[in-house]
Write an enzyme that holds these catalytic residues in place. Structure first.
Site, PDB file in Angstrom:
ATOM      1  N   LYS A  14       5.985  10.243   4.489  1.00 60.14           N
ATOM      2  CA  LYS A  14       4.668   9.623   4.706  1.00 60.14           C
ATOM      3  C   LYS A  14       4.566   9.013   6.109  1.00 60.14           C
ATOM      4  CE  LYS A  14       5.054   6.786   1.151  1.00 60.14           C
ATOM      5  NZ  LYS A  14       6.373   7.170   0.623  1.00 60.14           N
ATOM      6  N   ARG A  87       0.805   1.429  -4.806  1.00 58.24           N
ATOM      7  CA  ARG A  87       2.025   1.897  -5.479  1.00 58.24           C
ATOM      8  C   ARG A  87       2.002   1.605  -6.970  1.00 58.24           C
ATOM      9  NH1 ARG A  87       5.602   1.592  -0.515  1.00 58.24           N
ATOM     10  NH2 ARG A  87       7.608   2.459  -1.061  1.00 58.24           N
ATOM     11  N   ARG A 126      17.931   8.922   7.456  1.00 56.56           N
ATOM     12  CA  ARG A 126      16.870   8.275   8.239  1.00 56.56           C
ATOM     13  C   ARG A 126      17.412   7.132   9.105  1.00 56.56           C
ATOM     14  NH1 ARG A 126      11.438   6.560   5.322  1.00 56.56           N
ATOM     15  NH2 ARG A 126      12.739   5.171   4.063  1.00 56.56           N
ATOM     16  N   ARG A 159      17.921   1.427   7.534  1.00 54.60           N
ATOM     17  CA  ARG A 159      17.313   0.391   6.693  1.00 54.60           C
ATOM     18  C   ARG A 159      18.252   0.030   5.547  1.00 54.60           C
ATOM     19  NH1 ARG A 159      11.296   2.475   5.354  1.00 54.60           N
ATOM     20  NH2 ARG A 159      11.941   1.589   3.366  1.00 54.60           N
ATOM     21  N   ARG A 170      14.983   3.184  -6.009  1.00 48.23           N
ATOM     22  CA  ARG A 170      13.646   3.361  -5.425  1.00 48.23           C
ATOM     23  C   ARG A 170      12.979   4.622  -5.979  1.00 48.23           C
ATOM     24  NH1 ARG A 170      14.750   3.544   0.592  1.00 48.23           N
ATOM     25  NH2 ARG A 170      12.493   3.650   0.869  1.00 48.23           N
TER      26      ARG A 170
HETATM   27  P1  AMP Z   1       8.372   1.624   2.320  1.00 47.29           P
HETATM   28  O1  AMP Z   1       8.653   1.364   3.751  1.00 47.29           O
HETATM   29  O2  AMP Z   1       6.960   2.051   2.073  1.00 47.29           O
HETATM   30  O3  AMP Z   1       9.381   2.526   1.665  1.00 47.29           O
HETATM   31  O4  AMP Z   1       8.511   0.199   1.569  1.00 47.29           O
HETATM   32  C1  AMP Z   1       9.744  -0.523   1.574  1.00 47.29           C
HETATM   33  C2  AMP Z   1       9.762  -1.499   0.410  1.00 47.29           C
HETATM   34  O5  AMP Z   1       8.709  -2.457   0.569  1.00 47.29           O
HETATM   35  C3  AMP Z   1       9.538  -0.891  -0.960  1.00 47.29           C
HETATM   36  O6  AMP Z   1      10.740  -0.381  -1.522  1.00 47.29           O
HETATM   37  C4  AMP Z   1       9.005  -2.093  -1.740  1.00 47.29           C
HETATM   38  O7  AMP Z   1      10.037  -3.002  -2.065  1.00 47.29           O
HETATM   39  C5  AMP Z   1       8.116  -2.769  -0.699  1.00 47.29           C
HETATM   40  N1  AMP Z   1       6.721  -2.248  -0.716  1.00 47.29           N
HETATM   41  C6  AMP Z   1       6.081  -1.560   0.262  1.00 47.29           C
HETATM   42  N2  AMP Z   1       4.823  -1.272  -0.082  1.00 47.29           N
HETATM   43  C7  AMP Z   1       4.652  -1.783  -1.328  1.00 47.29           C
HETATM   44  C8  AMP Z   1       3.561  -1.790  -2.241  1.00 47.29           C
HETATM   45  N3  AMP Z   1       2.388  -1.201  -1.952  1.00 47.29           N
HETATM   46  N4  AMP Z   1       3.752  -2.416  -3.440  1.00 47.29           N
HETATM   47  C9  AMP Z   1       4.916  -3.012  -3.749  1.00 47.29           C
HETATM   48  N5  AMP Z   1       5.984  -3.025  -2.939  1.00 47.29           N
HETATM   49  C10 AMP Z   1       5.866  -2.416  -1.725  1.00 47.29           C
END
Ligand code: AMP
Length: 216
Positions: A14, A87, A126, A159, A170
C-alpha cells in the site's frame, strides 16, 4: 470531497503504491500508520497510547485513530487517499459519516490481493528511512548503498513490527478485523481488486485512471 482507499494486508504494498499515486495525482496521502509512528517519535499522548498496541502488531483503538483522521481532514481539502485506514468496520462506518458531512463519499477502494508467502517476504525484507520514511526492500527495491536512503541519505532501519514474531500476528489481525471490509465495500459497489504482485508502475497507472474516472 473525493476519497479513495488502499486496502490490503500488511506487506501488500500500500505504501509504495501510495507514493506512486501521490506523484501522479492530487490526492493527499493519509497513512494512519505513518501518523502513529510520527506521534510515537514525538512522544505525544496519542503516540504513548498507541505504542504498546503497535509493538504487539495489534490495532490501535478506533477512538485514537479517529482523532488523528478527523484532525487531518480539513473542510477546504479535496481528494484524499487513505492508506492503512480504515481497518475495522467501525472505522469504515465513521469514515462514511465524516465524508458525508463534507459532502463526499468513498469513491473507490483498491484491494491489493496477495498470497501470504508474498506478504511475508515483503515484510521481512522491508527497510524504511528513519529521516524521510522512504520504503525499500533488501532484494526487490535495494538502495544504491546498503543501509542508506537514496533520496535523503538517512539511515535505513527495520520496523520493530516487521520482525518475524510480530508479523504473523499482524496478518491474523488483518484477516480477523480488516478483511470484513472487503464485503462492506463490495456491497457499496466501489471495490476493485489489484494483483499485489503486478508491476508497480502498471498498478499506479491503472489506479490513477480509475480514480479519475469515478471522481468526476
Ligand atoms: P501500518 O504502517 O499501516 O502497517 O500500521 C502500523 C501499525 O499501526 C499497525 O500494526 C497498527 O498497530 C497501527 N495502525 C495503523 N493504522 C491503524 C488503523 N487504521 N487502525 C488501528 N491501528 C492502526
Amino acid at each position: 470531497m473525493r476519497a479513495i482507499i488502499l486496502l490490503g494486508a500488511p506487506g501488500a504494498g500500500k505504501g509504495t503504491l501510495a507514493d506512486g499515486i501521490k506523484a501522479a495525482s492530487r490526492f493527499q496521502h493519509v497513512a494512519t500508520g505513518d501518523m502513529l509512528r510520527a506521534a510515537l517519535k514525538q512522544g505525544t499522548p496519542v503516540g504513548r497510547e498507541a505504542e504498546a498496541f503497535m509493538k504487539r502488531g495489534e490495532l490501535v483503538p478506533d477512538e485514537v485513530i479517529f482523532k488523528l483522521v478527523e484532525a487531518r481532514i480539513g473542510a477546504g481539502d479535496d481528494g484524499f487517499m487513505f492508506d492503512g485506514f480504515p481497518r475495522t468496520l467501525a472505522q469504515a462506518e465513521r469514515l462514511d459519516a465524516l465524508l458525508a458531512a463534507h459532502g463526499g463519499k468513498v469513491d473507490h477502494v483498491f484491494l491489493l490481493d496477495a498470497k501470504r508467502a508474498l506478504l511475508l517476504s515483503r515484510l521481512t525484507g522491508r527497510r524504511v528511512c528513519r529521516a524521510c520514511g522512504a520504503v525499500y526492500h533488501v532484494v526487490n527495491i535495494p538502495p544504491r548503498r546498503a543501509g542508506v536512503c537514496d533520496a535523503c541519505g538517512g539511515e535505513l532501519y527495520q520496523r520493530a513490527d516487521d520482525q518475524e514474531a510480530t508479523i504473523a500476528n499482524r496478518l491474523d489481525v488483518y484477516e480477523r478485523q480488516t478483511a470484513p471490509l472487503i464485503a462492506y465495500y463490495e456491497r457499496q459497489g466501489v471495490l476493485t481488486r489489484v494483483d499485489a504482485a503486478r508491476e508497480r508502475r502498471e498498478s499506479v497507472a491503472a489506479i490513477v485512471a480509475a480514480a479519475a474516472d469515478r471522481g468526476r
